[in-house]
Design a protein around this motif. Sequence first.
Motif, PDB file in Angstrom:
ATOM      1  N   PRO A  47      -1.102  -4.673  36.660  1.00 34.23           N
ATOM      2  CA  PRO A  47       0.055  -4.998  35.561  1.00 34.23           C
ATOM      3  C   PRO A  47      -0.906  -4.161  34.180  1.00 34.23           C
ATOM      4  CG  PRO A  47      -1.266  -6.855  36.239  1.00 34.23           C
ATOM      5  CD  PRO A  47      -1.553  -5.869  37.292  1.00 34.23           C
ATOM      6  N   GLU A  48      -2.277  -4.325  34.074  1.00 35.46           N
ATOM      7  CA  GLU A  48      -2.749  -3.726  33.044  1.00 35.46           C
ATOM      8  C   GLU A  48      -2.656  -2.040  32.820  1.00 35.46           C
ATOM      9  OE1 GLU A  48      -6.980  -4.505  33.431  1.00 35.46           O
ATOM     10  OE2 GLU A  48      -6.637  -6.633  32.936  1.00 35.46           O
ATOM     11  N   TRP A  49      -2.438  -1.551  33.902  1.00 29.68           N
ATOM     12  CA  TRP A  49      -2.117  -0.169  33.909  1.00 29.68           C
ATOM     13  C   TRP A  49      -0.668   0.124  33.597  1.00 29.68           C
ATOM     14  CZ3 TRP A  49      -5.452   3.805  33.284  1.00 29.68           C
ATOM     15  CH2 TRP A  49      -6.803   3.518  33.610  1.00 29.68           C
TER      16      TRP A  49
ATOM     17  N   ALA B 213       1.204  -1.875  31.826  1.00 29.19           N
ATOM     18  CA  ALA B 213       1.371  -2.297  30.390  1.00 29.19           C
ATOM     19  C   ALA B 213       0.770  -1.157  29.488  1.00 29.19           C
ATOM     20  CB  ALA B 213       0.600  -3.436  29.923  1.00 29.19           C
ATOM     21  N   LEU B 214      -0.411  -0.327  29.966  1.00 31.18           N
ATOM     22  CA  LEU B 214      -0.909   0.742  29.047  1.00 31.18           C
ATOM     23  C   LEU B 214       0.153   1.831  29.150  1.00 31.18           C
ATOM     24  CD1 LEU B 214      -3.127   2.450  28.115  1.00 31.18           C
ATOM     25  CD2 LEU B 214      -3.938   2.953  30.047  1.00 31.18           C
ATOM     26  N   TRP B 215       0.854   2.074  30.235  1.00 28.26           N
ATOM     27  CA  TRP B 215       1.785   3.216  30.216  1.00 28.26           C
ATOM     28  C   TRP B 215       3.093   2.887  29.437  1.00 28.26           C
ATOM     29  CZ3 TRP B 215       6.794   4.089  32.026  1.00 28.26           C
ATOM     30  CH2 TRP B 215       7.391   5.487  32.377  1.00 28.26           C
ATOM     31  N   VAL B 216       3.331   1.603  29.717  1.00 27.66           N
ATOM     32  CA  VAL B 216       4.703   1.331  28.807  1.00 27.66           C
ATOM     33  C   VAL B 216       4.302   1.500  27.310  1.00 27.66           C
ATOM     34  CG1 VAL B 216       6.168  -0.553  28.149  1.00 27.66           C
ATOM     35  CG2 VAL B 216       5.479  -0.080  30.236  1.00 27.66           C
ATOM     36  N   ALA B 217       2.966   0.949  26.874  1.00 31.30           N
ATOM     37  CA  ALA B 217       2.411   0.903  25.501  1.00 31.30           C
ATOM     38  C   ALA B 217       2.421   2.561  24.887  1.00 31.30           C
ATOM     39  CB  ALA B 217       1.313   0.394  25.186  1.00 31.30           C
ATOM     40  N   TRP B 218       1.816   3.416  25.670  1.00 32.11           N
ATOM     41  CA  TRP B 218       1.928   5.012  25.471  1.00 32.11           C
ATOM     42  C   TRP B 218       3.386   5.614  25.352  1.00 32.11           C
ATOM     43  CZ3 TRP B 218      -1.734   8.323  24.326  1.00 32.11           C
ATOM     44  CH2 TRP B 218      -1.115   9.738  24.307  1.00 32.11           C
ATOM     45  N   VAL B 219       4.100   5.007  26.215  1.00 26.26           N
ATOM     46  CA  VAL B 219       5.595   5.543  25.934  1.00 26.26           C
ATOM     47  C   VAL B 219       6.138   5.021  24.567  1.00 26.26           C
ATOM     48  CG1 VAL B 219       7.859   5.503  26.905  1.00 26.26           C
ATOM     49  CG2 VAL B 219       6.096   5.551  28.346  1.00 26.26           C
ATOM     50  N   LEU B 220       6.028   3.857  24.374  1.00 27.51           N
ATOM     51  CA  LEU B 220       6.388   3.368  22.958  1.00 27.51           C
ATOM     52  C   LEU B 220       5.807   3.969  21.829  1.00 27.51           C
ATOM     53  CD1 LEU B 220       6.255  -0.450  23.630  1.00 27.51           C
ATOM     54  CD2 LEU B 220       8.208   0.624  23.445  1.00 27.51           C
TER      55      LEU B 220
ATOM     56  N   ILE C 124      -6.731   7.037  22.897  1.00 26.82           N
ATOM     57  CA  ILE C 124      -6.397   6.311  24.145  1.00 26.82           C
ATOM     58  C   ILE C 124      -7.397   6.508  25.194  1.00 26.82           C
ATOM     59  CG2 ILE C 124      -5.279   8.067  25.396  1.00 26.82           C
ATOM     60  CD1 ILE C 124      -4.072   4.499  24.970  1.00 26.82           C
ATOM     61  N   TYR C 125      -8.025   7.688  24.958  1.00 32.14           N
ATOM     62  CA  TYR C 125      -9.399   7.704  26.172  1.00 32.14           C
ATOM     63  C   TYR C 125     -10.325   6.994  25.350  1.00 32.14           C
ATOM     64  CZ  TYR C 125      -7.138  12.286  27.836  1.00 32.14           C
ATOM     65  OH  TYR C 125      -6.521  13.129  28.312  1.00 32.14           O
ATOM     66  N   SER C 126     -10.850   6.826  24.017  1.00 28.76           N
ATOM     67  CA  SER C 126     -11.447   5.867  23.942  1.00 28.76           C
ATOM     68  C   SER C 126     -11.317   4.564  24.033  1.00 28.76           C
ATOM     69  CB  SER C 126     -12.014   6.203  22.406  1.00 28.76           C
ATOM     70  OG  SER C 126     -11.031   6.189  21.442  1.00 28.76           O
ATOM     71  N   LEU C 127     -10.254   4.156  23.891  1.00 28.35           N
ATOM     72  CA  LEU C 127      -9.794   2.770  24.115  1.00 28.35           C
ATOM     73  C   LEU C 127      -9.787   2.259  25.613  1.00 28.35           C
ATOM     74  CD1 LEU C 127      -8.446   0.297  23.134  1.00 28.35           C
ATOM     75  CD2 LEU C 127      -6.214   1.121  23.493  1.00 28.35           C
ATOM     76  N   VAL C 128      -9.481   3.017  26.446  1.00 28.59           N
ATOM     77  CA  VAL C 128      -9.364   2.759  27.873  1.00 28.59           C
ATOM     78  C   VAL C 128     -10.627   2.971  28.608  1.00 28.59           C
ATOM     79  CG1 VAL C 128      -8.137   3.158  30.188  1.00 28.59           C
ATOM     80  CG2 VAL C 128      -6.791   3.063  27.866  1.00 28.59           C
ATOM     81  N   LEU C 129     -11.057   4.223  28.712  1.00 26.82           N
ATOM     82  CA  LEU C 129     -12.339   4.517  29.424  1.00 26.82           C
ATOM     83  C   LEU C 129     -13.833   4.320  28.827  1.00 26.82           C
ATOM     84  CD1 LEU C 129     -11.222   8.194  30.190  1.00 26.82           C
ATOM     85  CD2 LEU C 129     -11.039   6.162  31.811  1.00 26.82           C
ATOM     86  N   PRO C 130     -14.590   3.594  29.550  1.00 21.99           N
ATOM     87  CA  PRO C 130     -15.997   3.490  29.121  1.00 21.99           C
ATOM     88  C   PRO C 130     -16.933   4.661  29.130  1.00 21.99           C
ATOM     89  CG  PRO C 130     -15.735   2.966  31.646  1.00 21.99           C
ATOM     90  CD  PRO C 130     -14.484   3.285  31.012  1.00 21.99           C
TER      91      PRO C 130
END
Length: 207
Positions: free
Chosen positions: A3-5, A7-14, A133-139
Amino acid sequence: MGPEWAALWVAWVLAGGSPGPATLSIAGTSMNTGRRAGLIFALGILFGSASWGLAAAAGLSALMLANAWVFEVLRYCGAGYLLFLAAKSLRSALTPNARLSQRAYGGTAWQIFSKGALIHLTNPKAILSWASIYSLVLPAGSAPAEVFGLFAFLYSGSILIFVGYAFLFSTPGVVAGYMRMKRGFELVFAGFFGFASLKILTARLDG
């Protein structure tokens, strides 16, 4: 995919669907020049988006593998940019009687495609969105496969939103409906950008 991924995809679309040079130009071209022109223009936008997304992925992948401190600086730059977008969306939501301004593009198919690509290639929002988005999601220390995998995952959402704009805004009645819900959309965008910025600022850098 959890669900986290999702939600991320939906947020990116928004976020991609929020009013900006790309979406407004697709809308204007679709409404005034026709669906075919709108789709071609959207393909040009997608070319520009892919160019920035891949460039950011390649650059950040190398940085994350070699210099964690540079990635940390990028995180905070991304957080600042997201705060700016949150303030911009909130201001738009609180502005009464805000209008949807759009510009139509015409010409040959190649001319329309080139204009779309140029708009996105010269739009700082595009590169900053990908870097944020890269810096937010990836360590820090993420492998290239993870970075480029995230690009492909999110780019599918970009295809949906830009092509979707071309179809929707060449359909009678859609613009009026969008304007009725515009304030609510902007409030959602403001909340998303603000939350994403806060998450970047409070996240700990591993390594």
